[in-house]
Scaffold this active site. Structure first.
Site, PDB file in Angstrom:
ATOM      1  N   LYS A 121       0.831  -1.207   0.000  1.00  0.00           N
ATOM      2  CA  LYS A 121       0.000   0.000   0.000  1.00  0.00           C
ATOM      3  C   LYS A 121       0.863   1.254   0.000  1.00  0.00           C
ATOM      4  O   LYS A 121       0.631   2.189  -0.778  1.00  0.00           O
ATOM      5  CB  LYS A 121      -0.909   0.005   1.234  1.00  0.00           C
ATOM      6  CG  LYS A 121      -1.662   1.322   1.445  1.00  0.00           C
ATOM      7  CD  LYS A 121      -2.514   1.289   2.707  1.00  0.00           C
ATOM      8  CE  LYS A 121      -1.826   1.882   3.908  1.00  0.00           C
ATOM      9  NZ  LYS A 121      -2.013   3.345   4.042  1.00  0.00           N
ATOM     10  N   CYS A 180      -5.874   8.373   9.005  1.00  0.00           N
ATOM     11  CA  CYS A 180      -5.877   7.737  10.320  1.00  0.00           C
ATOM     12  C   CYS A 180      -5.731   8.773  11.434  1.00  0.00           C
ATOM     13  O   CYS A 180      -4.958   9.715  11.321  1.00  0.00           O
ATOM     14  CB  CYS A 180      -4.717   6.736  10.436  1.00  0.00           C
ATOM     15  SG  CYS A 180      -5.120   5.094   9.866  1.00  0.00           S
ATOM     16  N   ASP A 228       4.252   0.816  12.040  1.00  0.00           N
ATOM     17  CA  ASP A 228       3.076   0.167  11.461  1.00  0.00           C
ATOM     18  C   ASP A 228       2.922  -1.293  11.890  1.00  0.00           C
ATOM     19  O   ASP A 228       1.933  -1.940  11.538  1.00  0.00           O
ATOM     20  CB  ASP A 228       3.120   0.241   9.924  1.00  0.00           C
ATOM     21  CG  ASP A 228       2.627   1.580   9.404  1.00  0.00           C
ATOM     22  OD1 ASP A 228       2.101   2.372  10.201  1.00  0.00           O
ATOM     23  OD2 ASP A 228       2.760   1.830   8.190  1.00  0.00           O
TER      24      ASP A 228
END
Length: 420
Positions: free
Chosen positions: A22, A116, A304
Protein backbone atom coordinates in the site's frame (compact mmCIF):
# COMPACT_ATOMS: atom_id res chain seq x y z
CA UNK A 1 -21.22 -0.73 8.32
CA UNK A 2 -19.41 -4.07 7.98
CA UNK A 3 -18.04 -5.96 10.96
CA UNK A 4 -15.86 -9.06 11.37
CA UNK A 5 -16.92 -12.00 13.50
CA UNK A 6 -14.00 -14.19 14.57
CA UNK A 7 -14.16 -17.43 16.51
CA UNK A 8 -10.83 -17.92 18.22
CA UNK A 9 -8.80 -21.00 19.01
CA UNK A 10 -8.03 -22.36 15.54
CA UNK A 11 -4.37 -22.69 14.46
CA UNK A 12 -3.43 -21.48 10.97
CA UNK A 13 -1.89 -23.62 8.24
CA UNK A 14 -1.24 -23.41 4.52
CA UNK A 15 0.06 -20.72 2.18
CA UNK A 16 -0.77 -17.04 1.74
CA UNK A 17 0.27 -14.72 -1.09
CA UNK A 18 1.32 -11.26 0.10
CA UNK A 19 -0.19 -8.36 -1.85
CA UNK A 20 1.61 -5.31 -3.23
CA UNK A 21 2.62 -2.65 -0.73
CA UNK A 22 0.00 0.00 0.00
CA UNK A 23 2.65 2.50 1.05
CA UNK A 24 4.54 2.01 -2.22
CA UNK A 25 1.48 1.87 -4.48
CA UNK A 26 0.05 5.23 -3.33
CA UNK A 27 3.10 7.42 -4.17
CA UNK A 28 3.74 5.37 -7.31
CA UNK A 29 0.21 6.09 -8.54
CA UNK A 30 0.86 9.81 -7.96
CA UNK A 31 4.09 9.54 -9.96
CA UNK A 32 1.91 8.84 -12.99
CA UNK A 33 1.13 12.58 -12.97
CA UNK A 34 4.76 13.36 -13.84
CA UNK A 35 4.58 12.14 -17.45
CA UNK A 36 2.30 12.63 -20.44
CA UNK A 37 3.06 9.03 -21.44
CA UNK A 38 1.34 5.93 -20.00
CA UNK A 39 2.64 4.27 -16.83
CA UNK A 40 1.76 0.58 -16.43
CA UNK A 41 1.81 -0.89 -12.92
CA UNK A 42 1.53 -4.47 -11.68
CA UNK A 43 0.99 -6.01 -8.23
CA UNK A 44 -1.20 -3.07 -7.18
CA UNK A 45 -3.23 -4.11 -4.10
CA UNK A 46 -7.03 -3.90 -4.17
CA UNK A 47 -7.54 -1.62 -1.16
CA UNK A 48 -9.87 1.22 -0.26
CA UNK A 49 -6.95 3.69 -0.16
CA UNK A 50 -5.87 2.65 -3.67
CA UNK A 51 -9.44 3.01 -4.95
CA UNK A 52 -9.62 6.47 -3.34
CA UNK A 53 -6.35 7.52 -4.96
CA UNK A 54 -7.49 6.29 -8.39
CA UNK A 55 -10.74 8.22 -7.96
CA UNK A 56 -8.78 11.37 -7.10
CA UNK A 57 -6.47 10.95 -10.12
CA UNK A 58 -9.51 10.30 -12.31
CA UNK A 59 -11.09 13.55 -11.15
CA UNK A 60 -7.91 15.33 -12.23
CA UNK A 61 -8.28 14.00 -15.75
CA UNK A 62 -5.95 11.00 -15.59
CA UNK A 63 -7.20 8.18 -17.81
CA UNK A 64 -7.18 4.93 -15.83
CA UNK A 65 -7.53 1.27 -16.67
CA UNK A 66 -7.43 -1.17 -13.77
CA UNK A 67 -8.15 -4.77 -12.92
CA UNK A 68 -6.53 -7.95 -11.63
CA UNK A 69 -3.69 -6.15 -9.85
CA UNK A 70 -2.80 -4.06 -12.91
CA UNK A 71 -3.26 -0.31 -13.30
CA UNK A 72 -2.47 1.81 -16.37
CA UNK A 73 -2.32 5.59 -15.99
CA UNK A 74 -2.32 8.18 -18.77
CA UNK A 75 -1.88 11.75 -17.50
CA UNK A 76 -1.68 13.42 -20.94
CA UNK A 77 -5.00 15.25 -20.45
CA UNK A 78 -4.90 16.40 -16.82
CA UNK A 79 -7.22 19.42 -16.55
CA UNK A 80 -7.93 19.74 -12.82
CA UNK A 81 -5.12 20.54 -10.36
CA UNK A 82 -7.26 20.38 -7.19
CA UNK A 83 -7.38 17.63 -4.54
CA UNK A 84 -10.65 18.41 -2.72
CA UNK A 85 -11.40 18.00 0.98
CA UNK A 86 -13.89 15.18 0.33
CA UNK A 87 -11.09 13.01 -1.07
CA UNK A 88 -8.20 14.07 1.14
CA UNK A 89 -10.06 13.79 4.46
CA UNK A 90 -10.29 10.00 4.11
CA UNK A 91 -6.68 9.45 3.08
CA UNK A 92 -3.63 11.44 4.09
CA UNK A 93 -1.62 10.10 1.17
CA UNK A 94 -3.56 12.45 -1.13
CA UNK A 95 -0.92 15.04 -0.18
CA UNK A 96 1.39 13.10 -2.53
CA UNK A 97 -0.17 14.76 -5.60
CA UNK A 98 1.27 18.11 -4.45
CA UNK A 99 4.87 17.59 -5.61
CA UNK A 100 4.05 16.06 -9.02
CA UNK A 101 1.42 18.70 -9.87
CA UNK A 102 3.67 21.67 -9.01
CA UNK A 103 6.64 20.09 -10.80
CA UNK A 104 4.85 19.32 -14.07
CA UNK A 105 2.02 21.87 -14.24
CA UNK A 106 3.32 24.71 -12.05
CA UNK A 107 0.24 24.79 -9.85
CA UNK A 108 -1.56 22.65 -7.26
CA UNK A 109 -4.37 23.13 -4.77
CA UNK A 110 -4.52 20.36 -2.17
CA UNK A 111 -6.75 20.18 0.88
CA UNK A 112 -4.95 19.74 4.20
CA UNK A 113 -4.88 15.98 4.95
CA UNK A 114 -6.98 13.68 7.14
CA UNK A 115 -6.68 9.85 7.27
CA UNK A 116 -5.88 7.74 10.32
CA UNK A 117 -6.45 9.52 13.63
CA UNK A 118 -2.97 8.87 15.02
CA UNK A 119 -1.54 12.24 15.84
CA UNK A 120 -0.67 15.44 14.06
CA UNK A 121 1.64 14.15 11.29
CA UNK A 122 2.17 17.71 9.98
CA UNK A 123 2.89 18.51 6.35
CA UNK A 124 5.22 21.40 7.13
CA UNK A 125 8.28 19.51 5.84
CA UNK A 126 6.61 19.12 2.42
CA UNK A 127 5.85 22.85 2.33
CA UNK A 128 9.32 23.97 3.50
CA UNK A 129 11.00 21.77 0.90
CA UNK A 130 8.86 23.03 -1.98
CA UNK A 131 9.40 26.64 -0.86
CA UNK A 132 13.16 26.00 -0.87
CA UNK A 133 12.75 24.88 -4.50
CA UNK A 134 11.09 28.18 -5.36
CA UNK A 135 7.39 27.40 -5.02
CA UNK A 136 5.10 30.13 -3.72
CA UNK A 137 2.80 28.54 -1.17
CA UNK A 138 -0.25 29.90 0.62
CA UNK A 139 -2.48 28.10 3.10
CA UNK A 140 -6.03 29.39 3.37
CA UNK A 141 -9.57 28.05 3.56
CA UNK A 142 -8.14 24.62 4.45
CA UNK A 143 -6.10 24.31 1.24
CA UNK A 144 -2.40 24.30 0.39
CA UNK A 145 -1.95 26.28 -2.83
CA UNK A 146 1.41 26.06 -4.57
CA UNK A 147 2.67 27.83 -7.69
CA UNK A 148 6.00 27.81 -9.54
CA UNK A 149 7.07 28.54 -13.12
CA UNK A 150 9.71 25.83 -12.78
CA UNK A 151 11.08 24.46 -9.55
CA UNK A 152 14.79 25.03 -8.93
CA UNK A 153 17.16 22.43 -7.54
CA UNK A 154 18.47 23.09 -4.04
CA UNK A 155 19.73 21.40 -0.87
CA UNK A 156 16.94 20.37 1.49
CA UNK A 157 17.55 19.17 5.04
CA UNK A 158 14.33 17.94 6.65
CA UNK A 159 13.89 18.66 10.36
CA UNK A 160 12.59 15.14 10.88
CA UNK A 161 12.52 11.93 8.88
CA UNK A 162 9.29 11.97 6.89
CA UNK A 163 8.29 9.26 4.43
CA UNK A 164 5.61 11.14 2.51
CA UNK A 165 7.70 14.32 2.72
CA UNK A 166 10.67 12.56 1.12
CA UNK A 167 8.40 11.11 -1.58
CA UNK A 168 6.75 14.45 -2.39
CA UNK A 169 10.06 16.31 -2.61
CA UNK A 170 11.64 13.50 -4.64
CA UNK A 171 8.81 13.63 -7.20
CA UNK A 172 9.08 17.42 -7.35
CA UNK A 173 12.86 17.33 -7.76
CA UNK A 174 12.95 15.00 -10.76
CA UNK A 175 11.49 17.75 -12.99
CA UNK A 176 13.23 20.69 -11.26
CA UNK A 177 15.97 22.70 -12.92
CA UNK A 178 19.42 21.59 -11.73
CA UNK A 179 20.50 19.44 -8.80
CA UNK A 180 18.46 18.77 -5.67
CA UNK A 181 19.95 17.10 -2.60
CA UNK A 182 17.55 15.73 0.04
CA UNK A 183 19.35 15.20 3.36
CA UNK A 184 17.81 13.18 6.22
CA UNK A 185 15.69 11.37 3.62
CA UNK A 186 13.49 8.46 4.67
CA UNK A 187 15.10 5.10 3.82
CA UNK A 188 11.92 3.01 3.77
CA UNK A 189 11.77 0.35 1.01
CA UNK A 190 8.59 2.00 -0.29
CA UNK A 191 10.53 5.24 -0.91
CA UNK A 192 13.11 3.15 -2.76
CA UNK A 193 10.40 1.52 -4.87
CA UNK A 194 9.08 4.94 -5.90
CA UNK A 195 12.63 6.05 -6.76
CA UNK A 196 13.17 2.95 -8.91
CA UNK A 197 9.99 3.71 -10.87
CA UNK A 198 11.10 7.33 -11.38
CA UNK A 199 14.45 6.11 -12.73
CA UNK A 200 12.56 3.77 -15.09
CA UNK A 201 10.67 6.91 -16.26
CA UNK A 202 13.95 8.70 -17.03
CA UNK A 203 14.74 10.44 -13.73
CA UNK A 204 18.34 10.75 -12.53
CA UNK A 205 18.55 9.76 -8.87
CA UNK A 206 21.55 8.67 -6.80
CA UNK A 207 21.61 7.36 -3.23
CA UNK A 208 18.44 5.26 -3.40
CA UNK A 209 18.00 3.45 -0.07
CA UNK A 210 20.21 5.94 1.81
CA UNK A 211 19.39 9.07 3.80
CA UNK A 212 20.91 11.31 1.11
CA UNK A 213 19.19 11.50 -2.26
CA UNK A 214 20.83 13.40 -5.12
CA UNK A 215 18.54 14.25 -8.04
CA UNK A 216 19.55 15.81 -11.36
CA UNK A 217 16.41 17.39 -12.80
CA UNK A 218 15.29 16.51 -16.32
CA UNK A 219 12.94 18.36 -18.70
CA UNK A 220 10.39 15.56 -18.91
CA UNK A 221 9.78 11.93 -17.98
CA UNK A 222 8.55 9.14 -20.24
CA UNK A 223 6.26 6.19 -19.60
CA UNK A 224 7.34 3.00 -17.85
CA UNK A 225 6.26 -0.42 -16.62
CA UNK A 226 6.80 -1.30 -12.96
CA UNK A 227 5.88 -3.99 -10.42
CA UNK A 228 5.06 -2.75 -6.90
CA UNK A 229 7.10 -4.38 -4.10
CA UNK A 230 5.37 -6.78 -1.65
CA UNK A 231 3.73 -5.29 1.43
CA UNK A 232 6.10 -5.86 4.38
CA UNK A 233 3.42 -4.73 6.85
CA UNK A 234 0.84 -7.20 5.52
CA UNK A 235 3.52 -9.90 5.66
CA UNK A 236 4.42 -8.93 9.23
CA UNK A 237 0.75 -8.95 10.20
CA UNK A 238 0.34 -12.53 8.98
CA UNK A 239 3.56 -13.56 10.75
CA UNK A 240 2.15 -12.17 14.01
CA UNK A 241 -1.21 -13.85 13.36
CA UNK A 242 0.46 -17.27 13.10
CA UNK A 243 2.63 -16.52 16.14
CA UNK A 244 -0.52 -15.74 18.16
CA UNK A 245 -2.90 -18.42 16.86
CA UNK A 246 -0.25 -21.11 16.39
CA UNK A 247 0.28 -23.17 13.27
CA UNK A 248 2.51 -23.52 10.21
CA UNK A 249 2.14 -21.03 7.35
CA UNK A 250 4.25 -20.18 4.30
CA UNK A 251 4.16 -16.65 2.88
CA UNK A 252 4.73 -16.26 -0.87
CA UNK A 253 5.75 -13.15 -2.85
CA UNK A 254 7.47 -11.60 0.13
CA UNK A 255 10.86 -9.89 0.64
CA UNK A 256 12.40 -11.20 3.88
CA UNK A 257 15.29 -8.70 3.68
CA UNK A 258 12.98 -5.74 4.35
CA UNK A 259 11.34 -7.52 7.29
CA UNK A 260 14.45 -8.22 9.36
CA UNK A 261 13.51 -5.98 12.32
CA UNK A 262 10.20 -7.84 12.68
CA UNK A 263 11.54 -11.38 12.18
CA UNK A 264 14.31 -10.72 14.71
CA UNK A 265 11.67 -9.91 17.35
CA UNK A 266 9.53 -12.90 16.35
CA UNK A 267 12.48 -15.22 16.86
CA UNK A 268 13.04 -13.58 20.25
CA UNK A 269 9.40 -14.43 21.00
CA UNK A 270 10.13 -18.09 20.30
CA UNK A 271 8.68 -18.29 16.79
CA UNK A 272 10.41 -20.48 14.19
CA UNK A 273 11.00 -18.45 11.01
CA UNK A 274 12.62 -19.81 7.85
CA UNK A 275 13.13 -17.73 4.73
CA UNK A 276 14.24 -17.78 1.10
CA UNK A 277 14.49 -15.09 -1.57
CA UNK A 278 10.74 -14.59 -1.91
CA UNK A 279 9.14 -16.81 0.75
CA UNK A 280 8.94 -17.17 4.52
CA UNK A 281 7.72 -20.04 6.67
CA UNK A 282 6.55 -19.39 10.22
CA UNK A 283 5.77 -22.07 12.83
CA UNK A 284 4.51 -21.74 16.39
CA UNK A 285 3.06 -24.24 18.88
CA UNK A 286 3.41 -22.57 22.31
CA UNK A 287 2.85 -19.32 24.15
CA UNK A 288 5.25 -16.63 22.94
CA UNK A 289 7.88 -15.00 25.12
CA UNK A 290 7.25 -11.35 25.99
CA UNK A 291 9.36 -9.07 23.77
CA UNK A 292 10.26 -5.45 24.51
CA UNK A 293 10.68 -3.20 21.48
CA UNK A 294 10.85 0.42 20.39
CA UNK A 295 9.51 1.80 17.11
CA UNK A 296 11.73 3.94 14.92
CA UNK A 297 12.41 4.76 11.28
CA UNK A 298 13.50 2.04 8.84
CA UNK A 299 15.50 -0.17 9.16
CA UNK A 300 14.44 -0.27 12.84
CA UNK A 301 11.14 -1.75 14.09
CA UNK A 302 8.27 -0.16 12.11
CA UNK A 303 5.55 1.83 13.85
CA UNK A 304 3.08 0.17 11.46
CA UNK A 305 3.78 -3.19 13.21
CA UNK A 306 3.54 -1.88 16.78
CA UNK A 307 -0.14 -2.72 17.36
CA UNK A 308 0.11 -6.22 15.85
CA UNK A 309 3.15 -7.12 17.94
CA UNK A 310 1.50 -5.72 21.05
CA UNK A 311 -1.43 -8.09 20.41
CA UNK A 312 1.09 -10.96 20.41
CA UNK A 313 2.60 -9.70 23.67
CA UNK A 314 -0.81 -9.78 25.38
CA UNK A 315 -0.72 -13.60 25.47
CA UNK A 316 3.02 -13.94 26.08
CA UNK A 317 4.76 -15.29 29.16
CA UNK A 318 6.25 -12.37 31.06
CA UNK A 319 6.06 -8.59 30.84
CA UNK A 320 7.13 -6.36 27.95
CA UNK A 321 7.54 -2.67 27.23
CA UNK A 322 6.42 -1.15 23.94
CA UNK A 323 7.84 2.32 23.22
CA UNK A 324 6.26 4.35 20.39
CA UNK A 325 8.59 7.08 19.12
CA UNK A 326 7.05 7.96 15.74
CA UNK A 327 3.44 8.99 16.36
CA UNK A 328 1.69 10.32 19.42
CA UNK A 329 -1.78 8.90 20.08
CA UNK A 330 -0.90 5.49 18.62
CA UNK A 331 -2.11 3.40 21.56
CA UNK A 332 -5.83 3.60 20.82
CA UNK A 333 -5.96 -0.18 20.40
CA UNK A 334 -4.90 -0.69 24.05
CA UNK A 335 -8.37 0.00 25.42
CA UNK A 336 -9.91 -2.48 22.98
CA UNK A 337 -7.28 -5.18 23.63
CA UNK A 338 -7.99 -4.79 27.34
CA UNK A 339 -11.68 -5.45 26.61
CA UNK A 340 -10.54 -8.87 25.35
CA UNK A 341 -8.83 -9.52 28.69
CA UNK A 342 -5.36 -8.11 28.01
CA UNK A 343 -3.40 -6.44 30.81
CA UNK A 344 -1.89 -3.26 29.34
CA UNK A 345 -1.14 0.06 31.03
CA UNK A 346 0.10 3.24 29.33
CA UNK A 347 2.62 5.76 30.62
CA UNK A 348 3.24 8.48 28.04
CA UNK A 349 4.70 6.89 24.91
CA UNK A 350 5.30 3.54 26.64
CA UNK A 351 2.89 0.64 27.07
CA UNK A 352 3.53 -2.00 29.73
CA UNK A 353 2.09 -5.36 28.67
CA UNK A 354 1.73 -8.17 31.20
CA UNK A 355 0.95 -11.36 29.32
CA UNK A 356 -2.14 -13.39 30.19
CA UNK A 357 -2.71 -17.07 29.49
CA UNK A 358 -5.99 -16.59 27.65
CA UNK A 359 -7.99 -13.77 26.07
CA UNK A 360 -11.78 -13.93 25.86
CA UNK A 361 -13.94 -12.85 22.94
CA UNK A 362 -15.89 -9.59 23.19
CA UNK A 363 -17.29 -6.74 21.12
CA UNK A 364 -14.52 -4.32 20.15
CA UNK A 365 -14.07 -1.37 17.81
CA UNK A 366 -11.29 -0.65 15.32
CA UNK A 367 -9.90 2.88 15.68
CA UNK A 368 -7.33 2.98 12.87
CA UNK A 369 -5.78 0.75 10.23
CA UNK A 370 -3.11 -1.12 12.20
CA UNK A 371 -5.18 -1.13 15.40
CA UNK A 372 -7.83 -3.08 13.51
CA UNK A 373 -5.21 -5.67 12.52
CA UNK A 374 -4.14 -6.04 16.17
CA UNK A 375 -7.74 -6.82 17.15
CA UNK A 376 -7.95 -9.50 14.45
CA UNK A 377 -4.74 -11.11 15.76
CA UNK A 378 -5.97 -11.04 19.37
CA UNK A 379 -9.36 -12.44 18.32
CA UNK A 380 -7.72 -15.41 16.56
CA UNK A 381 -6.26 -16.45 19.91
CA UNK A 382 -9.21 -15.46 22.15
CA UNK A 383 -11.64 -17.93 23.68
CA UNK A 384 -15.05 -17.66 22.03
CA UNK A 385 -16.38 -15.11 19.56
CA UNK A 386 -15.11 -11.58 18.94
CA UNK A 387 -17.05 -8.96 16.99
CA UNK A 388 -14.87 -6.20 15.48
CA UNK A 389 -16.75 -3.06 14.47
CA UNK A 390 -15.61 -0.32 12.04
CA UNK A 391 -13.50 -2.63 9.89
CA UNK A 392 -13.51 -0.06 7.09
CA UNK A 393 -10.20 0.86 8.74
CA UNK A 394 -8.93 -2.66 7.94
CA UNK A 395 -10.13 -2.43 4.32
CA UNK A 396 -8.07 0.75 3.84
CA UNK A 397 -4.83 -1.21 4.09
CA UNK A 398 -5.43 -4.96 3.77
CA UNK A 399 -6.42 -6.79 0.59
CA UNK A 400 -9.14 -9.37 1.47
CA UNK A 401 -7.70 -10.17 4.88
CA UNK A 402 -10.65 -12.28 6.03
CA UNK A 403 -10.53 -14.31 2.80
CA UNK A 404 -6.83 -15.04 3.26
CA UNK A 405 -7.27 -15.95 6.94
CA UNK A 406 -10.22 -18.24 6.17
CA UNK A 407 -8.08 -20.07 3.60
CA UNK A 408 -5.57 -20.72 6.41
CA UNK A 409 -8.23 -22.29 8.63
CA UNK A 410 -9.37 -19.31 10.70
CA UNK A 411 -13.07 -18.93 11.50
CA UNK A 412 -13.67 -15.40 10.20
CA UNK A 413 -16.74 -13.97 8.54
CA UNK A 414 -17.79 -10.51 7.42
CA UNK A 415 -21.28 -9.36 8.34
CA UNK A 416 -23.14 -6.17 7.52
CA UNK A 417 -24.25 -3.85 10.31
CA UNK A 418 -27.82 -5.13 10.11
CA UNK A 419 -26.70 -8.75 10.62
CA UNK A 420 -24.50 -8.08 13.66
Amino acid sequence: MDKLVIEGGYPLSGEVVVSGAKNAALPILCAGLLSAQPVHLENVPDLQDVRTMLKLLGQMGVQIESGDGRVSLNASKVDNLVAPYEMVKTMRASILVLGPLVARFGHARVSLPGGCAIGARPVDQHIKGLQAMGAEITIEHGFIEARAKRLKGTRIVTDMITVTGTENLLMAAVLAEGETVIENAAREPEVGDLAHLLVEMGAKIEGIGTDRLVIQGVDKLHGAKHTVIPDRIEAGTFLCAVAAAGGDVTLRKVRPLILEAVTEKLREAGVTVEEGDDWMRVRMNKRPNAVTFRTSEYPAFPTDMQAQFMALNTIATGTSQVVETIFENRFMHVQELNRLGANITIDGNTALVTGVEQLSGAKVMATDLRASASLVIAALRADGETLIDRIYHLDRGYDRMETKLTALGAKVRRVSGSQA
